[in-house]
Structures are given as structure tokens and as C-alpha cells.
Design a protein around this motif. Structure first.
Motif, short mmCIF file in Angstrom:
data_model
loop_
_atom_site.label_atom_id
_atom_site.label_comp_id
_atom_site.label_asym_id
_atom_site.label_seq_id
_atom_site.Cartn_x
_atom_site.Cartn_y
_atom_site.Cartn_z
N THR A 1 -9.36 -67.51 -57.55
CA THR A 1 -10.15 -66.52 -58.28
C THR A 1 -10.81 -65.53 -57.33
N GLU A 2 -11.26 -66.01 -56.19
CA GLU A 2 -11.91 -65.14 -55.20
C GLU A 2 -10.99 -64.04 -54.69
N LYS A 3 -9.68 -64.32 -54.68
CA LYS A 3 -8.71 -63.35 -54.17
C LYS A 3 -8.18 -62.42 -55.26
N ALA A 4 -8.53 -62.69 -56.50
CA ALA A 4 -7.91 -61.99 -57.64
C ALA A 4 -8.69 -60.74 -58.03
N LYS A 5 -7.99 -59.86 -58.75
CA LYS A 5 -8.62 -58.69 -59.36
C LYS A 5 -8.87 -58.99 -60.83
N ARG A 6 -10.05 -58.63 -61.30
CA ARG A 6 -10.39 -58.85 -62.70
C ARG A 6 -9.75 -57.77 -63.56
N LEU A 7 -9.26 -58.16 -64.72
CA LEU A 7 -8.64 -57.21 -65.64
C LEU A 7 -9.63 -56.74 -66.69
N PRO A 8 -9.51 -55.49 -67.15
CA PRO A 8 -8.55 -54.48 -66.67
C PRO A 8 -8.91 -53.97 -65.28
N ILE A 9 -7.89 -53.51 -64.57
CA ILE A 9 -8.11 -52.96 -63.23
C ILE A 9 -8.56 -51.51 -63.40
N ILE A 10 -9.87 -51.29 -63.35
CA ILE A 10 -10.43 -50.00 -63.76
C ILE A 10 -10.23 -48.89 -62.74
N ASP A 11 -9.79 -49.25 -61.51
CA ASP A 11 -9.60 -48.19 -60.52
C ASP A 11 -8.22 -47.54 -60.64
N ARG A 12 -7.46 -47.96 -61.64
CA ARG A 12 -6.16 -47.36 -61.87
C ARG A 12 -6.32 -46.20 -62.85
N GLU A 13 -6.02 -45.00 -62.39
CA GLU A 13 -6.20 -43.82 -63.23
C GLU A 13 -4.84 -43.22 -63.59
N ARG A 14 -4.70 -42.83 -64.84
CA ARG A 14 -3.48 -42.19 -65.31
C ARG A 14 -3.84 -40.94 -66.10
N SER A 15 -3.00 -39.94 -66.00
CA SER A 15 -3.26 -38.69 -66.71
C SER A 15 -2.52 -38.64 -68.05
N VAL A 16 -1.63 -39.60 -68.29
CA VAL A 16 -0.85 -39.58 -69.52
C VAL A 16 -1.11 -40.85 -70.34
N PHE A 17 -0.88 -40.74 -71.66
CA PHE A 17 -0.98 -41.87 -72.56
C PHE A 17 0.34 -42.64 -72.46
#
Length: 265
Positions: free
Chosen positions: A151-167
């Protein structure tokens, strides 16, 4: 509960390793049989099933697996708690050798998924969740000895630093129909920049959970073991799987294990 989650994670990764031994061996037996529903069954399905069941039996909790689906409803209807397993989700993707197959393990309590584990053997990616606590993603090549370390090595979901310009709409690589196309066309009215991405197995649900896709519409047949683990992950990430045009979530351990059409968002 931590020990149960750890057992599911260990089972999924161990099964993933066994699957890859076949997947990566040019001399391995890729023989394909036919299941009752005419979908392919590989030797790898059977080996994965065997390893997962052996591990999960240590928890003392009942097990319903795709490869052991013949438990009578009269028996399993009395279960308030059980493991729901798909030893290989995306068998067609496995046979095509595109890497888009997963090992799915869910813990169901009172007809709802409360724990979900999805392992992607080719990418060594692990998703897992405890509803009410959170969902995580991590690279996992080794079988962990305890839950806290991974768990210490994992990323919590959702990964909010992922940005997208499209739906982004994610859909099945092996199943597309007119209903799905109509649904996407309606979405395009409000999202002219809409992008459609095809993906196999429960990876579609995981993409929504981690924020890599906005919606996954499914107007085609799936079974409870196809969705249960991803369902727990989506819920724990603050999103939902609901019936089409209804705010009712999928239920599990029905007499008929076939899911109705649903939307993940």
C-alpha cells in the motif's frame, strides 16, 4: 479483512505468474476448448483457477469461480459472503496475445462487492480496493508478504494528477453493437471532442476508476465474475456501476449470473 485482501492479492499475482509461463512459452499448449456458452477456454484458465482456489480456501470463505460455476443456486443462495473469481478475464485477448487480460477476484457480502483485486499479468499492474476505505494501483512483480508494504508504494485512485483535454469513452475490444454506437453518438452532442478507446477485459472498468476514462457503457453480455472485482474498485474510487437509465447498482449472486446492461462512470 486485511488478511483476506492479502490472500486475494497473493492469489491473483501467483495465478498471473502461472498464466505468463504459458503465455510466454512458444511451445506451451494454447489449446482452446469450448465452454457451454461457446466462449474459449484455455489450459491457462484451468491452471489459474486451481491456484486461486487453493489460496482462497485458506480464508474459509466459499468460492464461486467461472471455472467452477456449477454450484446450484439453492446452495449459493444461502451465502452471505463469498469469493467471486474470474481466473482469466479476457480469454479472447489472451488467445490474441495482445496482453489485455486480467485476473479478477472479488469478495461479495450481502450481494455487493466489498473487496476487489484485478491483476494485469503482462504489465504486472495490480488494482485493489476495500469499499469504504479506498482503491489503489501499483506495479507488483513479486508476491507481497503483507498489505501495508504494498500500500505504501501504491497510488490511490483516482489518479488526480492525470489531466486530459478530451472526454474519453472506453469500450470493449471484442464486443461492439448498435446500442453502444447510439449511446456514444448521444454523448458526442455534449462532448464534440469525444474520444473512443477500445480495451479488453476488466481494464475498461479500471480505466474509469483511475480517471483514465470518463465512462464505460456496456450494452452486451457479461457475467458477474467479469465485473465484480472492478465494481468494488470503481465504488472505492468514488464512482459507480449502474443499470442503464437507472440509479440501481449491479447485484451479485443472482440465480441467473448474467449481468444486465450497465454504465460505469
Amino acid at each position: 479483512m486485511k488478511q483476506n485482501i492479502l490472500a486475494a492479492i497473493q492469489a491473483a499475482i501467483e495465478a498471473g505468474h502461472k498464466i505468463l509461463e504459458i503465455y510466454n512459452d512458444p511451445n506451451a499448449d494454447f489449446s482452446v476448448e469450448k465452454k457451454a456458452d461457446n466462449s474459449p477456454l484455455t489450459i491457462a484458465d484451468k491452471i489459474s483457477h486451481k491456484h486461486i482456489v487453493r489460496k482462497l480456501k485458506t480464508t474459509g470463505i466459499s468460492i464461486l469461480s467461472e471455472e467452477g460455476r456449477d454450484i446450484p443456486y439453492e446452495e449459493r443462495s444461502t451465502w452471505n459472503r463469498f469469493w467471486l473469481v474470474d481466473p482469466i478475464d479476457g480469454t479472447k485477448e489472451f488467445i490474441k496475445k495482445n496482453g489485455e487480460f486480467t485476473v479478477n477476484i472479488a469478495l461479495i457480502e450481502n450481494n455487493n462487492p466489498v473487496v476487489g483485486v484485478v491483476y494485469v499479468p503482462v504489465k504486472t499492474e495490480l488494482y485493489w480496493a476495500l469499499v469504504g476505505e479506498g482503491a489503489w494501483k501499483v506495479r507488483a512483480t513479486e508476491i507481497p508478504e503483507n498489505l501495508d508494504d504494498i500500500t505504501e508504494k501504491a497510488k490511490r485512485l483516482p489518479i488526480i494528477d492525470r489531466e486530459r483535454s478530451v472526454f474519453r469513452v472506453v469500450g470493449s475490444r471484442s464486443f461492439l453493437n448498435a446500442e453502444t454506437e447510439h449511446f456514444v453518438d448521444k454523448l458526442r452532442e455534449n462532448h464534440p471532442d469525444l474520444e473512443v478507446v477500445s480495451k479488453g477485459s476488466s481494464l475498461k472498468i479500471c480505466m474509469v476508476a483511475e480517471g483514465d476514462a470518463d465512462i464505460y457503457p456496456r450494452f452486451g453480455p457479461t457475467m458477474e465474475w467479469d465485473t465484480a472485482a472492478g465494481h468494488a474498485i470503481v465504488n472505492a474510487a468514488g464512482k459507480r456501476i449502474t443499470l442503464v437509465d437507472q440509479e440501481i447498482q449491479l447485484k451479485y449472486n443472482k440465480e441467473n449470473l448474467l449481468n444486465p446492461s450497465f454504465i460505469v462512470k
